[in-house]
Motif scaffolding. Structure first.
Motif, mmCIF file in Angstrom:
data_model
loop_
_atom_site.group_PDB
_atom_site.id
_atom_site.type_symbol
_atom_site.label_atom_id
_atom_site.label_comp_id
_atom_site.label_asym_id
_atom_site.label_seq_id
_atom_site.Cartn_x
_atom_site.Cartn_y
_atom_site.Cartn_z
ATOM 1 N N CYS A 58 19.227 -23.435 25.299
ATOM 2 C CA CYS A 58 19.822 -23.663 23.991
ATOM 3 C C CYS A 58 18.982 -23.047 22.873
ATOM 4 C CB CYS A 58 19.966 -25.168 23.767
ATOM 5 S SG CYS A 58 20.946 -25.600 22.313
ATOM 6 N N MET A 59 19.637 -22.781 21.761
ATOM 7 C CA MET A 59 18.952 -22.248 20.591
ATOM 8 C C MET A 59 18.262 -23.343 19.780
ATOM 9 S SD MET A 59 22.213 -21.397 18.191
ATOM 10 C CE MET A 59 22.933 -22.636 17.131
ATOM 11 N N ASP A 60 18.352 -24.578 20.238
ATOM 12 C CA ASP A 60 17.789 -25.729 19.526
ATOM 13 C C ASP A 60 16.342 -25.455 19.120
ATOM 14 O OD1 ASP A 60 16.418 -28.434 19.251
ATOM 15 O OD2 ASP A 60 18.479 -29.087 19.567
ATOM 16 N N CYS A 61 16.032 -25.748 17.870
ATOM 17 C CA CYS A 61 14.700 -25.457 17.326
ATOM 18 C C CYS A 61 13.606 -26.347 17.898
ATOM 19 C CB CYS A 61 14.723 -25.546 15.804
ATOM 20 S SG CYS A 61 15.128 -27.191 15.175
ATOM 21 N N ARG A 62 13.967 -27.371 18.650
ATOM 22 C CA ARG A 62 12.961 -28.257 19.256
ATOM 23 C C ARG A 62 12.460 -27.726 20.592
ATOM 24 N NH1 ARG A 62 16.741 -33.449 19.082
ATOM 25 N NH2 ARG A 62 18.172 -31.762 19.690
ATOM 26 N N ILE A 63 13.005 -26.607 21.057
ATOM 27 C CA ILE A 63 12.613 -26.044 22.345
ATOM 28 C C ILE A 63 11.812 -24.770 22.119
ATOM 29 C CG2 ILE A 63 13.412 -25.129 24.557
ATOM 30 C CD1 ILE A 63 16.057 -26.642 24.064
ATOM 31 N N ASP A 64 10.616 -24.733 22.665
ATOM 32 C CA ASP A 64 9.767 -23.542 22.661
ATOM 33 C C ASP A 64 9.666 -23.094 24.119
ATOM 34 O OD1 ASP A 64 7.781 -21.626 22.652
ATOM 35 O OD2 ASP A 64 6.368 -22.816 21.466
ATOM 36 N N PRO A 65 10.579 -22.219 24.562
ATOM 37 C CA PRO A 65 10.616 -21.869 25.981
ATOM 38 C C PRO A 65 9.292 -21.334 26.524
ATOM 39 C CG PRO A 65 12.585 -21.082 24.906
ATOM 40 C CD PRO A 65 11.652 -21.552 23.822
ATOM 41 N N ALA A 66 8.602 -20.517 25.766
ATOM 42 C CA ALA A 66 7.345 -19.957 26.259
ATOM 43 C C ALA A 66 6.340 -21.064 26.559
ATOM 44 C CB ALA A 66 6.782 -18.962 25.255
#
Length: 190
Positions: A58-66
């Motif tokens: 998701c593009m959700d700003c609470r997720i930092d995939p790295a």
């Protein structure tokens, strides 16, 4: 900023001094990028992901995939969209696999997603209310790809990719849920 000048496949970007027309976010972007570029050493990396996988999330700003998933620059493709939809990501996944050699896909949705529990009709009503009938007409027939149950949404996306003729059977697809409250990720059983 002046126009970039192509030079042997590279762009030389020249920055003007602070521009009073820039928003605070634009100013922050430039400041943060200058700091980042000063210590940048990854220009040698290939455009082909070193670990041969793609993540749809998701593009959700609470997720930092790295940070959350241990991805280093050059490791993987990270494809983000509203709801972490595999259907929405299909175009990018085909490019990732067919042209850039990825062989594995992680579908990662998350808790408290804004696309969960909403309907196409509700989104369309909001668009019409805020932007008008012309905007709604422009988006006519668009499926916003909401989902009603988190784990079922993951399972449906995994099943979609596994059934797609555009995704080879040799590509491993798995489903996951990320918890935005504790930062943990866990697999979703098929």
């Amino acid at each position: 900023m002046q126009n970039p000048t192509p030079d042997q496949g590279h762009l030389h970007i020249v920055r003007d001094q602070a521009n009073s027309n820039q928003t605070p976010n634009e100013q922050n972007l430039l400041k943060a990028n200058a700091k980042y570029a000063k210590h940048f050493h990854d220009g040698h990396l290939s455009h082909i992901p070193a670990k041969k996988y793609a993540i749809v999330t998701c593009m959700d700003c609470r997720i930092d995939p790295a940070a959350a998933f241990g991805i280093k620059n050059g490791d993987a493709h990270v494809i983000r969209n509203a709801g972490g939809s595999a259907r929405d990501a299909l175009r990018s996944l085909v490019i990732s696999e067919q042209l850039l050699q990825t062989t594995e896909v992680f579908v990662i949705k998350h808790t408290h997603c804004g696309m969960m529990g909403i309907t196409n009709e509700q989104i369309n009503a909001t668009v019409e209310k805020n932007l008008g009938a012309a905007a709604l007409a422009e988006l006519n027939g668009l499926d916003w790809l909401p989902f009603q149950n988190l784990e079922q949404g993951v399972k449906d996306d995994v099943a979609f990719l596994e059934a797609s003729k555009a995704i080879p059977d040799s590509v491993h697809v798995s489903g996951w849920v990320y918890d935005v409250e504790n930062g943990m990720v866990g697999p979703v059983k098929k």
